[in-house]
Design a protein around this motif. Structure first.
Motif, short mmCIF file in Angstrom:
data_model
loop_
_atom_site.label_atom_id
_atom_site.label_comp_id
_atom_site.label_asym_id
_atom_site.label_seq_id
_atom_site.Cartn_x
_atom_site.Cartn_y
_atom_site.Cartn_z
N ILE A 1 94.11 -42.11 -42.49
CA ILE A 1 95.33 -41.24 -41.95
C ILE A 1 94.70 -40.40 -40.93
CG2 ILE A 1 97.22 -39.80 -42.40
CD1 ILE A 1 97.23 -40.72 -45.27
N ASP A 2 95.37 -40.40 -39.37
CA ASP A 2 95.06 -39.30 -38.79
C ASP A 2 95.69 -38.06 -38.91
OD1 ASP A 2 94.32 -37.98 -36.55
OD2 ASP A 2 95.16 -39.21 -35.11
N LEU A 3 95.00 -36.97 -39.29
CA LEU A 3 95.84 -35.77 -39.83
C LEU A 3 95.74 -34.87 -38.67
CD1 LEU A 3 94.80 -35.39 -43.41
CD2 LEU A 3 97.07 -36.39 -42.51
N SER A 4 95.54 -35.03 -37.42
CA SER A 4 95.53 -34.28 -36.26
C SER A 4 96.79 -33.78 -36.06
CB SER A 4 94.72 -34.83 -35.17
OG SER A 4 95.55 -36.00 -34.85
N GLN A 5 97.17 -32.49 -35.57
CA GLN A 5 98.42 -32.20 -35.23
C GLN A 5 98.94 -32.85 -34.01
OE1 GLN A 5 99.01 -27.66 -35.66
NE2 GLN A 5 99.67 -27.58 -33.63
N GLY A 6 100.26 -33.12 -34.25
CA GLY A 6 101.21 -33.55 -33.16
C GLY A 6 101.54 -32.61 -32.20
N PRO A 7 102.01 -33.02 -30.90
CA PRO A 7 102.77 -32.08 -30.33
C PRO A 7 103.95 -31.17 -30.54
CG PRO A 7 103.27 -34.24 -29.65
CD PRO A 7 102.49 -34.39 -30.51
N ASP B 1 91.50 -29.10 -49.97
CA ASP B 1 90.00 -29.17 -49.58
C ASP B 1 89.63 -30.56 -49.00
OD1 ASP B 1 89.31 -26.61 -50.83
OD2 ASP B 1 89.00 -27.17 -52.59
N ASN B 2 90.24 -31.53 -49.43
CA ASN B 2 89.99 -33.01 -48.88
C ASN B 2 91.19 -33.54 -48.37
OD1 ASN B 2 88.82 -35.19 -47.90
ND2 ASN B 2 87.82 -35.87 -49.89
N PRO B 3 92.01 -33.29 -47.19
CA PRO B 3 93.29 -33.98 -47.19
C PRO B 3 93.24 -35.39 -46.84
CG PRO B 3 92.42 -32.32 -45.40
CD PRO B 3 91.66 -32.16 -46.53
N GLY B 4 91.95 -35.80 -46.42
CA GLY B 4 91.86 -37.26 -46.08
C GLY B 4 92.28 -38.13 -47.55
N ARG B 5 92.26 -37.43 -48.57
CA ARG B 5 92.42 -38.57 -49.95
C ARG B 5 94.02 -38.30 -50.13
NH1 ARG B 5 88.98 -36.49 -54.73
NH2 ARG B 5 90.13 -38.33 -55.56
N LYS C 1 100.21 -41.65 -48.06
CA LYS C 1 101.19 -41.71 -47.78
C LYS C 1 102.36 -42.29 -48.89
CE LYS C 1 100.54 -42.02 -42.94
NZ LYS C 1 101.01 -42.66 -41.56
N ASP C 2 103.48 -41.61 -48.99
CA ASP C 2 104.58 -41.89 -50.09
C ASP C 2 105.83 -42.25 -49.45
OD1 ASP C 2 104.76 -42.38 -52.86
OD2 ASP C 2 106.32 -40.71 -52.83
N GLY C 3 106.14 -42.57 -48.15
CA GLY C 3 107.31 -43.03 -47.71
C GLY C 3 108.07 -41.60 -47.32
N ASN C 4 108.85 -41.69 -46.22
CA ASN C 4 109.96 -40.80 -45.96
C ASN C 4 108.87 -39.36 -45.35
OD1 ASN C 4 112.51 -41.91 -46.48
ND2 ASN C 4 111.80 -41.56 -48.73
N GLY C 5 107.93 -39.79 -44.96
CA GLY C 5 107.02 -38.63 -44.26
C GLY C 5 106.44 -37.65 -45.07
N THR C 6 106.47 -38.32 -46.30
CA THR C 6 105.80 -37.53 -47.39
C THR C 6 104.39 -37.97 -47.71
OG1 THR C 6 106.77 -38.55 -49.09
CG2 THR C 6 108.07 -36.60 -48.27
N PHE C 7 103.66 -37.04 -48.36
CA PHE C 7 102.13 -37.51 -48.93
C PHE C 7 102.22 -37.02 -50.31
CE2 PHE C 7 101.87 -36.58 -44.49
CZ PHE C 7 100.92 -37.61 -43.91
N LEU C 8 101.56 -37.81 -51.13
CA LEU C 8 101.15 -37.82 -52.36
C LEU C 8 99.77 -37.55 -52.62
CD1 LEU C 8 101.59 -38.46 -55.54
CD2 LEU C 8 100.90 -40.72 -55.04
N ALA C 9 99.53 -36.23 -53.51
CA ALA C 9 98.23 -35.86 -53.62
C ALA C 9 97.78 -36.87 -55.22
CB ALA C 9 98.37 -34.37 -54.35
N PRO C 10 96.75 -37.58 -54.92
CA PRO C 10 96.72 -38.46 -56.13
C PRO C 10 95.56 -37.47 -57.20
CG PRO C 10 94.97 -38.72 -54.12
CD PRO C 10 96.06 -37.90 -53.75
N GLN C 11 95.35 -38.35 -58.17
CA GLN C 11 94.85 -37.56 -59.38
C GLN C 11 93.63 -36.99 -58.85
OE1 GLN C 11 94.02 -39.92 -62.93
NE2 GLN C 11 93.72 -37.96 -63.95
N GLY C 12 93.24 -35.53 -59.03
CA GLY C 12 92.01 -34.99 -58.69
C GLY C 12 92.07 -34.18 -57.45
N VAL C 13 92.97 -34.30 -56.65
CA VAL C 13 93.51 -33.50 -55.24
C VAL C 13 94.37 -32.64 -55.87
CG1 VAL C 13 94.09 -33.86 -53.02
CG2 VAL C 13 92.85 -35.73 -54.08
N THR C 14 94.06 -31.59 -55.87
CA THR C 14 95.08 -30.31 -56.20
C THR C 14 95.45 -29.48 -54.96
OG1 THR C 14 94.08 -30.20 -58.21
CG2 THR C 14 95.25 -28.45 -57.67
N PRO C 15 96.62 -29.15 -54.77
CA PRO C 15 97.17 -28.60 -53.63
C PRO C 15 96.63 -26.93 -53.86
CG PRO C 15 99.04 -28.91 -55.00
CD PRO C 15 97.75 -29.71 -55.30
#
Length: 258
Positions: A71-77, A174-178, A181-195
């Motif tokens: 996933i390319d997490l760079s900021q959009g315009p 800390d590692n947003p690359g992990r 995508k969960d649909g509808n423009g949302t992201f899921l933080a898998p196990q071990g990835v804490t906001p």
């Protein structure tokens, strides 16, 4: 089946997968907050494939393997809308929302107020504040959202009293690359990835009346789609030529007198 066919087939499967990724990016060119996907492929060396002749013994054959997408997490315009309920995050960070599947995170800040007075996404997901869902009162006017995410309104018949309705929950990883995508423009933080809540000096600024557009580069994606389509056609042509040569050889052998 000869190794040439297997190698060509592996390449076609990889190209078909890449074409799906590119087509999905193009389809979301105008989706607010959308983050483009990219495909990752790797070389797979088969240790068991055999050569075309038995006398040659075992040989190593190189295939293409679809490894993953990223996933390319760079900021959009940024696009100014003037809508007081639209927000965008400048720099890193995500807005927390509550979905039927649990807490999710998004960069799409195109919000609205539902019939219950709750601040929600266009899909109806509750937007979370630091103290829970954000709810407005029927008489609230002049909604203001600060760069820190604090939401204030004016209430009362003369709209002179200023009240707070919450503070947007802005998180980072800390590692947003992990993130997944969960649909509808949302992201899921898998196990071990804490906001985590960023420190004030690293916290993304909340921009009111602004929407972050998709970071898909339309021209680049269209060019890539053409390249993938052409390459797929070239591989198909080579495989067809191989098949024609094999058929021609069999026909000539059939003509040899016994």
């Amino acid at each position: 089946m000869e190794n040439a066919y297997l190698v060509g087939l592996s390449r076609q499967v990889a190209l078909a997968r890449e074409l799906d990724v590119v087509a999905n990016n193009i389809a979301n060119l105008n989706t607010s907050g959308y983050k483009a996907n990219g495909a990752i492929f790797e070389e797979f060396i088969s240790q068991t494939a055999r050569g075309d002749g038995a006398s040659r013994g075992d040989t190593r054959v190189s295939f293409v393997r679809d490894r993953a997408t990223w996933i390319d997490l760079s900021q959009g315009p940024m696009e100014r809308t003037g809508n007081p309920l639209d927000v965008a995050l400048d720099k890193r960070g995500f807005l927390a929302v509550q979905t039927p599947r649990g807490e999710r995170f998004t960069r799409n800040g195109g919000f609205q107020i539902n019939a219950q007075g709750q601040l929600v996404t266009t899909e109806g997901f509750q937007v979370l504040g630091e103290a829970g869902p954000i709810t407005f009162q029927p008489g609230d006017k002049d909604i203001s959202i600060s760069r820190e995410g604090l939401i204030t309104v004016r209430e009362g018949n003369e709209a002179r009293t200023e009240s707070q309705r919450g503070k947007l929950r802005v998180v980072d990883f800390d590692n947003p690359g992990r993130l997944q995508k969960d649909g509808n423009g949302t992201f899921l933080a898998p196990q071990g990835v804490t906001p985590i809540t960023p420190e004030p000096d690293k916290r993304a600024a909340v921009l009111q009346g602004v929407i972050e557009k998709s970071n898909v580069r339309g021209v680049v994606e269209m060019t890539r789609m053409i390249e993938v389509t052409r390459t797929y056609t070239q591989v198909a042509t080579i495989l067809q030529q191989q098949a024609d040569m094999r058929r021609s050889a069999i026909e000539k052998l059939a003509e040899v007198p016994a």
